[in-house]
Design a protein around this motif. Structure first.
Motif, PDB file in Angstrom:
ATOM      1  N   THR A  41       0.816  -1.221   0.000  1.00  9.89           N
ATOM      2  CA  THR A  41       0.000   0.000   0.000  1.00  9.89           C
ATOM      3  C   THR A  41       0.848   1.268   0.000  1.00  9.89           C
ATOM      4  OG1 THR A  41      -0.153  -0.106   2.428  1.00  9.89           O
ATOM      5  CG2 THR A  41      -1.941  -1.124   1.155  1.00  9.89           C
ATOM      6  N   ALA A  42       2.165   1.123  -0.116  1.00 10.36           N
ATOM      7  CA  ALA A  42       3.042   2.302  -0.114  1.00 10.36           C
ATOM      8  C   ALA A  42       2.657   3.244  -1.246  1.00 10.36           C
ATOM      9  CB  ALA A  42       4.503   1.863  -0.263  1.00 10.36           C
ATOM     10  N   ASP A  43       2.532   4.507  -0.941  1.00  9.21           N
ATOM     11  CA  ASP A  43       2.236   5.582  -1.898  1.00  9.21           C
ATOM     12  C   ASP A  43       0.814   5.523  -2.454  1.00  9.21           C
ATOM     13  OD1 ASP A  43       4.726   6.634  -1.562  1.00  9.21           O
ATOM     14  OD2 ASP A  43       5.571   5.811  -3.396  1.00  9.21           O
ATOM     15  N   LEU A  44      -0.043   4.647  -1.931  1.00 11.66           N
ATOM     16  CA  LEU A  44      -1.416   4.630  -2.436  1.00 11.66           C
ATOM     17  C   LEU A  44      -2.181   5.892  -2.039  1.00 11.66           C
ATOM     18  CD1 LEU A  44      -2.778   0.971  -2.199  1.00 11.66           C
ATOM     19  CD2 LEU A  44      -1.858   2.226  -4.156  1.00 11.66           C
ATOM     20  N   ASP A  45      -1.838   6.475  -0.891  1.00 11.38           N
ATOM     21  CA  ASP A  45      -2.464   7.750  -0.534  1.00 11.38           C
ATOM     22  C   ASP A  45      -2.105   8.828  -1.558  1.00 11.38           C
ATOM     23  OD1 ASP A  45      -4.129   7.672   1.881  1.00 11.38           O
ATOM     24  OD2 ASP A  45      -2.336   6.921   2.866  1.00 11.38           O
ATOM     25  N   ASP A  46      -0.841   8.859  -1.960  1.00 10.01           N
ATOM     26  CA  ASP A  46      -0.427   9.816  -2.981  1.00 10.01           C
ATOM     27  C   ASP A  46      -1.157   9.562  -4.298  1.00 10.01           C
ATOM     28  OD1 ASP A  46       1.311  10.914  -1.186  1.00 10.01           O
ATOM     29  OD2 ASP A  46       3.110   9.957  -2.008  1.00 10.01           O
ATOM     30  N   PHE A  47      -1.289   8.290  -4.641  1.00  9.49           N
ATOM     31  CA  PHE A  47      -1.987   7.934  -5.877  1.00  9.49           C
ATOM     32  C   PHE A  47      -3.457   8.347  -5.786  1.00  9.49           C
ATOM     33  CE2 PHE A  47      -2.908   4.201  -8.998  1.00  9.49           C
ATOM     34  CZ  PHE A  47      -3.007   5.111 -10.040  1.00  9.49           C
ATOM     35  N   GLY A  48      -4.065   8.117  -4.621  1.00  9.03           N
ATOM     36  CA  GLY A  48      -5.464   8.496  -4.439  1.00  9.03           C
ATOM     37  C   GLY A  48      -5.678   9.987  -4.610  1.00  9.03           C
ATOM     38  N   VAL A  49      -4.819  10.797  -4.022  1.00  6.39           N
ATOM     39  CA  VAL A  49      -4.926  12.251  -4.151  1.00  6.39           C
ATOM     40  C   VAL A  49      -4.786  12.659  -5.614  1.00  6.39           C
ATOM     41  CG1 VAL A  49      -3.803  14.450  -3.588  1.00  6.39           C
ATOM     42  CG2 VAL A  49      -4.145  12.719  -1.803  1.00  6.39           C
ATOM     43  N   SER A  50      -3.832  12.055  -6.329  1.00  5.84           N
ATOM     44  CA  SER A  50      -3.630  12.373  -7.745  1.00  5.84           C
ATOM     45  C   SER A  50      -4.861  12.001  -8.573  1.00  5.84           C
ATOM     46  CB  SER A  50      -2.402  11.631  -8.280  1.00  5.84           C
ATOM     47  OG  SER A  50      -1.221  12.072  -7.652  1.00  5.84           O
ATOM     48  N   LEU A  51      -5.451  10.845  -8.280  1.00 13.97           N
ATOM     49  CA  LEU A  51      -6.623  10.412  -9.032  1.00 13.97           C
ATOM     50  C   LEU A  51      -7.825  11.314  -8.769  1.00 13.97           C
ATOM     51  CD1 LEU A  51      -6.373   6.529  -8.692  1.00 13.97           C
ATOM     52  CD2 LEU A  51      -6.187   7.863 -10.813  1.00 13.97           C
ATOM     53  N   ILE A  52      -7.997  11.732  -7.522  1.00 12.88           N
ATOM     54  CA  ILE A  52      -9.114  12.625  -7.209  1.00 12.88           C
ATOM     55  C   ILE A  52      -8.975  13.934  -7.980  1.00 12.88           C
ATOM     56  CG2 ILE A  52     -10.197  13.998  -5.385  1.00 12.88           C
ATOM     57  CD1 ILE A  52     -10.820  10.986  -5.307  1.00 12.88           C
ATOM     58  N   ARG A  53      -7.751  14.437  -8.037  1.00 12.00           N
ATOM     59  CA  ARG A  53      -7.508  15.681  -8.785  1.00 12.00           C
ATOM     60  C   ARG A  53      -7.812  15.482 -10.268  1.00 12.00           C
ATOM     61  NH1 ARG A  53      -2.425  16.052  -7.794  1.00 12.00           N
ATOM     62  NH2 ARG A  53      -2.734  16.984  -5.739  1.00 12.00           N
ATOM     63  N   LEU A  54      -7.368  14.359 -10.810  1.00 15.10           N
ATOM     64  CA  LEU A  54      -7.579  14.074 -12.229  1.00 15.10           C
ATOM     65  C   LEU A  54      -9.067  13.881 -12.535  1.00 15.10           C
ATOM     66  CD1 LEU A  54      -6.742  13.242 -15.097  1.00 15.10           C
ATOM     67  CD2 LEU A  54      -6.281  10.935 -14.198  1.00 15.10           C
ATOM     68  N   ILE A  55      -9.748  13.072 -11.738  1.00 16.34           N
ATOM     69  CA  ILE A  55     -11.163  12.786 -11.988  1.00 16.34           C
ATOM     70  C   ILE A  55     -12.006  14.041 -11.815  1.00 16.34           C
ATOM     71  CG2 ILE A  55     -13.154  11.495 -11.109  1.00 16.34           C
ATOM     72  CD1 ILE A  55     -11.230   9.165 -10.552  1.00 16.34           C
TER      73      ILE A  55
END
Length: 406
Positions: A41-55
């Motif tokens: 799960t490393a960096d999944l929080d970062d990925f989640g934030v990026s996806l929310i911004r993109l979506i």
């Protein structure tokens, strides 16, 4: 090429790059089994934030307004239980495609498909593991309704520097309406999944409730579409100058706010306070204004327009004097005057011309408690003074000059 990728990922491992661990496990056979939960799960929080911004940006471009958009990283216990249930299906945490979940909740059930249409072309979709639970549910059953996609960044976006470290990482997108979400939350809280395992009495109650929620979803769509058609009808009536046929409500008043008369008066009022006029119409403000006219005897747009036409100069003069009150002085250059503010001053003109009877009119207003005794006393006095002054100016302008006399 594969050897080069493994070597690149190995360099990332040496730097302590969390994403490099799962990339290494994906490339090297058997490595997945040695990846623990923290590494998976490393960096999944970062990925989640990026996806929310993109979506968020993708939805904005598609002109789709949703109730909420968020993400969650699956908890250790939940991930462990899913591994145990999956048996040989999962070799390790990295085989779980929903460690990162994106949840989009729409206001209306038909927007679920609209959101999907906007997002699906932007990602690589794992069709085999994606599911439309709305279609999966039998017509004689009830339960969880939602659209689930397993996705990853497409080849173009995954090469951008801000997304490169998430290349190949799968995540889940859940899309459902707010009423479908309510069902899911209550279902989860009650702790049941298989509706056929429930006693018949409770199965019937759940079936009835599911029918009510589905009907409510459908009726909300009908109301939305009906109001949209009504707004188009209002605009057609106004273009045809059929103002008297339009009862005052938030839709008719919002459309009338675009009338040249209203816009001009709005600007005069904003200038009196030395502030800017808002560009867009605030429906909440207009709705509050719409509630104030019927109690004082103004029920249609035609009557309101005639009032504003005949009292235009008085309203402007009243505004300039009213704006000088110390409690109304504006010293914030960023203060914005709302579109349709002239409706408020048209109301003040009605109250002001009532004289001693103003108290009776204010008592009929929905926001009567917000009126101070000072305002109730000052409005008629100020209105009488400016109305008299405007009449005098009008009389002077109409007097024949010596040069014009015969």
């Amino acid at each position: 090429m594969r050897a080069e990728r493994v070597e690149s990922v190995a360099v990332g491992l040496e730097r302590g790059d969390g994403c490099a661990r799962w990339q290494y496990a994906r490339l090297v056979p058997g490595a997945n089994e040695n990846i623990d939960f923290e590494q998976a799960t490393a960096d999944l929080d970062d990925f989640g934030v990026s996806l929310i911004r993109l979506i968020s940006e993708l939805l904005r471009e598609a002109h789709l307004h949703v109730h909420s958009l968020g993400y969650r990283v699956k908890g250790r216990d939940s991930a462990g239980r899913k591994l145990a249930r999956g048996g040989a299906k999962y070799a390790g945490y990295l085989d779980l495609t929903d460690l990162l979940g994106i949840r989009i909740i729409t206001y209306f059930s038909d927007d679920v498909d609209n959101v999907a249409a906007a997002l699906v072309p932007e990602f690589d979709i794992d069709e085999e593991n994606s599911v439309d639970k709305r279609a999966a549910l039998g017509v004689d059953s009830f339960g969880y309704l939602s659209l689930h996609y397993i996705a990853r960044l497409n080849s173009v976006r995954s090469q951008l520097v801000e997304y490169r470290r998430f290349n190949g990482r799968k995540f889940e997108i859940q899309i459902r309406s707010i009423l479908q979400h309510a069902w899911a939350e209550i279902e989860h809280d009650l702790g049941y999944k298989a509706n056929r395992a429930l006693p018949d009495e409770f199965r019937r109650k759940f079936s009835q409730l599911a029918g009510h929620l589905e009907l409510a979803d459908s009726q909300f769509i009908n109301i939305r579409d009906g109001l949209g058609s009504y707004a188009e009808h209002v605009n057609t009536q106004l273009r045809g100058r059929m103002h008297d046929s339009l009862t005052i409500d938030q839709y008719t008043l919002a459309a009338f706010a675009d009338d040249a008369l209203v816009v001009a008066l709005d600007r005069k009022i904003a200038d009196a306070y030395h502030i800017s006029l808002a560009r867009d119409i605030d429906l909440k403000y207009i709705s509050n204004r719409a509630l104030t006219f019927p109690p004082v005897g103004i029920s249609d747009i035609g009557t309101l327009k005639r009032l504003m036409l005949t009292r235009y100069d008085q309203i402007v003069a009243f505004t300039h004097e009213w704006a000088q009150r110390p409690d109304l002085m504006v010293d914030d250059p960023e203060e914005i005057s709302p579109r349709g503010v002239s409706f408020y001053y048209a109301l003040l003109s009605v109250l002001g011309s009532a004289g001693d009877q103003i108290g009776n009119l204010v008592a009929k207003l929905p926001n009567r408690s917000s009126w101070s005794s000072r305002e109730i006393a000052d409005v008629p006095v100020t209105w009488a003074r400016v109305a008299s002054h405007v009449r005098e100016l009008s009389a002077d302008e109409n007097e024949p000059t010596e040069r014009g006399e015969t």
